[in-house]
Design a protein around this motif. Structure first.
Motif, PDB file in Angstrom:
ATOM      1  N   ASN A 215       0.823  -1.219   0.000  1.00  0.00           N
ATOM      2  CA  ASN A 215       0.000   0.000   0.000  1.00  0.00           C
ATOM      3  C   ASN A 215       0.853   1.263   0.000  1.00  0.00           C
ATOM      4  N   HIS A 216       2.003   1.187  -0.644  1.00  0.00           N
ATOM      5  CA  HIS A 216       2.876   2.352  -0.793  1.00  0.00           C
ATOM      6  C   HIS A 216       3.434   2.387  -2.214  1.00  0.00           C
ATOM      7  N   ALA A 217       3.931   3.555  -2.584  1.00  0.00           N
ATOM      8  CA  ALA A 217       4.604   3.743  -3.873  1.00  0.00           C
ATOM      9  C   ALA A 217       5.790   4.671  -3.659  1.00  0.00           C
TER      10      ALA A 217
ATOM     11  N   THR B  49      -0.561   4.720  -0.655  1.00  0.00           N
ATOM     12  CA  THR B  49      -1.629   4.599  -1.651  1.00  0.00           C
ATOM     13  C   THR B  49      -2.843   3.824  -1.137  1.00  0.00           C
ATOM     14  N   GLY B  50      -2.792   3.259   0.064  1.00  0.00           N
ATOM     15  CA  GLY B  50      -3.915   2.474   0.581  1.00  0.00           C
ATOM     16  C   GLY B  50      -5.020   3.360   1.128  1.00  0.00           C
ATOM     17  N   PHE B  51      -6.079   2.717   1.629  1.00  0.00           N
ATOM     18  CA  PHE B  51      -7.216   3.443   2.190  1.00  0.00           C
ATOM     19  C   PHE B  51      -6.781   4.198   3.444  1.00  0.00           C
ATOM     20  N   GLN B  52      -7.270   5.433   3.542  1.00  0.00           N
ATOM     21  CA  GLN B  52      -7.052   6.247   4.730  1.00  0.00           C
ATOM     22  C   GLN B  52      -8.379   6.883   5.128  1.00  0.00           C
ATOM     23  N   ALA B  53      -8.498   7.219   6.394  1.00  0.00           N
ATOM     24  CA  ALA B  53      -9.774   7.720   6.904  1.00  0.00           C
ATOM     25  C   ALA B  53      -9.537   8.880   7.856  1.00  0.00           C
TER      26      ALA B  53
ATOM     27  N   PHE C 275     -18.861  14.254   8.991  1.00  0.00           N
ATOM     28  CA  PHE C 275     -18.743  13.100   8.106  1.00  0.00           C
ATOM     29  C   PHE C 275     -17.529  12.267   8.483  1.00  0.00           C
ATOM     30  N   ALA C 276     -17.661  10.940   8.272  1.00  0.00           N
ATOM     31  CA  ALA C 276     -16.525  10.018   8.299  1.00  0.00           C
ATOM     32  C   ALA C 276     -16.135   9.756   6.846  1.00  0.00           C
ATOM     33  N   ILE C 277     -14.892  10.058   6.489  1.00  0.00           N
ATOM     34  CA  ILE C 277     -14.448  10.073   5.093  1.00  0.00           C
ATOM     35  C   ILE C 277     -13.342   9.053   4.893  1.00  0.00           C
ATOM     36  N   ASN C 278     -13.484   8.215   3.873  1.00  0.00           N
ATOM     37  CA  ASN C 278     -12.435   7.279   3.441  1.00  0.00           C
ATOM     38  C   ASN C 278     -11.964   7.694   2.053  1.00  0.00           C
ATOM     39  N   TYR C 279     -10.650   7.671   1.850  1.00  0.00           N
ATOM     40  CA  TYR C 279     -10.111   8.113   0.555  1.00  0.00           C
ATOM     41  C   TYR C 279      -8.847   7.331   0.219  1.00  0.00           C
ATOM     42  N   THR C 280      -8.480   7.386  -1.048  1.00  0.00           N
ATOM     43  CA  THR C 280      -7.219   6.818  -1.533  1.00  0.00           C
ATOM     44  C   THR C 280      -6.499   7.870  -2.368  1.00  0.00           C
ATOM     45  N   PHE C 281      -5.190   7.708  -2.449  1.00  0.00           N
ATOM     46  CA  PHE C 281      -4.366   8.634  -3.229  1.00  0.00           C
ATOM     47  C   PHE C 281      -3.531   7.845  -4.220  1.00  0.00           C
ATOM     48  N   ASP C 282      -3.619   8.224  -5.490  1.00  0.00           N
ATOM     49  CA  ASP C 282      -2.864   7.564  -6.560  1.00  0.00           C
ATOM     50  C   ASP C 282      -1.927   8.586  -7.184  1.00  0.00           C
TER      51      ASP C 282
ATOM     52  N   THR D  81      -1.922  12.209 -11.000  1.00  0.00           N
ATOM     53  CA  THR D  81      -1.648  13.634 -10.916  1.00  0.00           C
ATOM     54  C   THR D  81      -0.192  13.884 -11.328  1.00  0.00           C
ATOM     55  N   LYS D  82       0.211  15.134 -11.338  1.00  0.00           N
ATOM     56  CA  LYS D  82       1.598  15.451 -11.655  1.00  0.00           C
ATOM     57  C   LYS D  82       2.501  14.903 -10.554  1.00  0.00           C
ATOM     58  N   LEU D  83       3.645  14.385 -10.958  1.00  0.00           N
ATOM     59  CA  LEU D  83       4.545  13.800  -9.970  1.00  0.00           C
ATOM     60  C   LEU D  83       5.092  14.852  -9.009  1.00  0.00           C
ATOM     61  N   THR D  84       5.221  16.074  -9.473  1.00  0.00           N
ATOM     62  CA  THR D  84       5.648  17.143  -8.558  1.00  0.00           C
ATOM     63  C   THR D  84       4.577  17.398  -7.493  1.00  0.00           C
ATOM     64  N   THR D  85       3.300  17.313  -7.905  1.00  0.00           N
ATOM     65  CA  THR D  85       2.208  17.467  -6.944  1.00  0.00           C
ATOM     66  C   THR D  85       2.185  16.297  -5.970  1.00  0.00           C
ATOM     67  N   ALA D  86       2.420  15.074  -6.495  1.00  0.00           N
ATOM     68  CA  ALA D  86       2.451  13.896  -5.640  1.00  0.00           C
ATOM     69  C   ALA D  86       3.584  13.995  -4.618  1.00  0.00           C
ATOM     70  N   ALA D  87       4.736  14.506  -5.041  1.00  0.00           N
ATOM     71  CA  ALA D  87       5.856  14.676  -4.114  1.00  0.00           C
ATOM     72  C   ALA D  87       5.532  15.719  -3.051  1.00  0.00           C
ATOM     73  N   LEU D  88       4.808  16.760  -3.446  1.00  0.00           N
ATOM     74  CA  LEU D  88       4.411  17.783  -2.480  1.00  0.00           C
ATOM     75  C   LEU D  88       3.462  17.201  -1.438  1.00  0.00           C
ATOM     76  N   PHE D  89       2.487  16.388  -1.878  1.00  0.00           N
ATOM     77  CA  PHE D  89       1.563  15.752  -0.949  1.00  0.00           C
ATOM     78  C   PHE D  89       2.287  14.768  -0.027  1.00  0.00           C
ATOM     79  N   ALA D  90       3.299  14.068  -0.552  1.00  0.00           N
ATOM     80  CA  ALA D  90       4.021  13.082   0.254  1.00  0.00           C
ATOM     81  C   ALA D  90       4.774  13.743   1.405  1.00  0.00           C
ATOM     82  N   ASN D  91       5.268  14.957   1.198  1.00  0.00           N
ATOM     83  CA  ASN D  91       6.016  15.667   2.235  1.00  0.00           C
ATOM     84  C   ASN D  91       5.129  16.565   3.088  1.00  0.00           C
ATOM     85  N   MET D  92       3.840  16.564   2.813  1.00  0.00           N
ATOM     86  CA  MET D  92       2.910  17.447   3.517  1.00  0.00           C
ATOM     87  C   MET D  92       2.392  16.761   4.773  1.00  0.00           C
ATOM     88  N   PRO D  93       2.200  17.493   5.878  1.00  0.00           N
ATOM     89  CA  PRO D  93       1.578  16.886   7.072  1.00  0.00           C
ATOM     90  C   PRO D  93       0.180  16.368   6.754  1.00  0.00           C
ATOM     91  N   ARG D  94      -0.189  15.273   7.413  1.00  0.00           N
ATOM     92  CA  ARG D  94      -1.476  14.645   7.110  1.00  0.00           C
ATOM     93  C   ARG D  94      -2.648  15.581   7.408  1.00  0.00           C
TER      94      ARG D  94
END
Length: 254
Positions: A28-30, A64-68, A88-95, A99-112
């Motif tokens: 569940n990671h990339a 990349t797995g389910f998060q809530a 609301f109780a929200i479940n989501y996934t991130f792929d 999206t742009k890989l630069t955006t994905a890298a920004l999300f990866a380093n961002m606090p949850r």
């Protein structure tokens, strides 16, 4: 020995393959891969993957797995102009590949917490359009929860697709009504309780309570206590005559 640590053979393969560019990705990671210091592609787990150590380096690890998480949306206007809150109780996934890989890298380093706030902001925008079609009473009674949840999934995912985020479920947990509507509901509930409590009393008890109220009212207007007591006794005598039936035994004369 720590039961969560990898087995010795796994650690040996990881150590042995590291000089040749092999590394491990958990489930569940990339992993984002940089080529010539630019984000180039993504390796998905679980398992060992290999990079070209001459041109490629490892980027951030992305889940990349389910998060809530849960979130409360306040001041949502309804069709009748009242503003309510919804939790609301929200479940989501991130792929990261959507999206742009630069955006994905920004999300990866961002606090949850910041990442969840970005999702909540898009969901709030969708809720503003959805709740405007329902009255506050319908929402507070939970009559339209199913429709709201379905529309929220559809509209929010349209706003989040370009970020690589997909909401899998959004379950309404709680309604926070406005103070005016809350006071109205409490007033209606209290009246129902009073009506049910009155039904439990017998007619004679109700008549006695009314007679007591009448005596207090007469006394407040300056009527003598003897006259008030006379009226009270007369009312009770009339009540006694009304409640007596032919089955009641006659009173003995003194």
């Amino acid at each position: 020995m720590d039961n969560t640590s990898p087995p010795p053979l796994f650690r040996f393969l990881e150590w042995l393959g590291k000089p040749f560019g092999y590394y491990y990705i958990p489930e569940n990671h990339a992993r984002l891969i940089r080529r010539m210091e630019q984000y180039h592609h993504v390796h998905r787990g679980p398992g060992f993957r290999r990079i070209n150590r001459l041109m490629e380096t490892l980027g951030p690890l992305v889940r990349t797995g389910f998060q809530a998480f849960s979130h409360q949306f306040d001041n949502l206007p309804t069709q009748d102009g009242l503003q309510i809150g919804l939790r609301f109780a929200i479940n989501y996934t991130f792929d990261p590949e959507k999206t742009k890989l630069t955006t994905a890298a920004l999300f990866a380093n961002m606090p949850r917490e910041v990442f969840c706030e970005i999702i909540a902001n898009r969901m709030r925008r969708a809720l503003l359009n959805i709740l405007a079609t329902y009255s506050a009473e319908e929402v507070c009674r939970g009559q339209v929860f199913d429709n709201i949840e379905k529309q929220l999934l559809e509209n929010a995912n349209q706003l989040l697709t370009f970020l690589g985020i997909t909401i899998s479920s959004a379950l309404a947990l709680q309604v926070i009504p406005p103070e005016k509507l809350k006071a109205r509901f409490e007033g209606v509930a209290q009246r129902r309780i009073n009506i049910e409590a009155t039904r439990d009393y017998q007619s004679s008890e109700v008549n006695r309570a009314l007679a007591a109220e009448l005596i207090e009212g007469i006394a407040d207007h300056g009527v003598s206590a003897d006259h008030a007591s006379f009226n009270f006794n007369e009312m009770l005598k009339d009540e006694e005559q009304q409640t007596r039936t032919f089955l009641s035994p006659p009173k003995k004369k003194k």
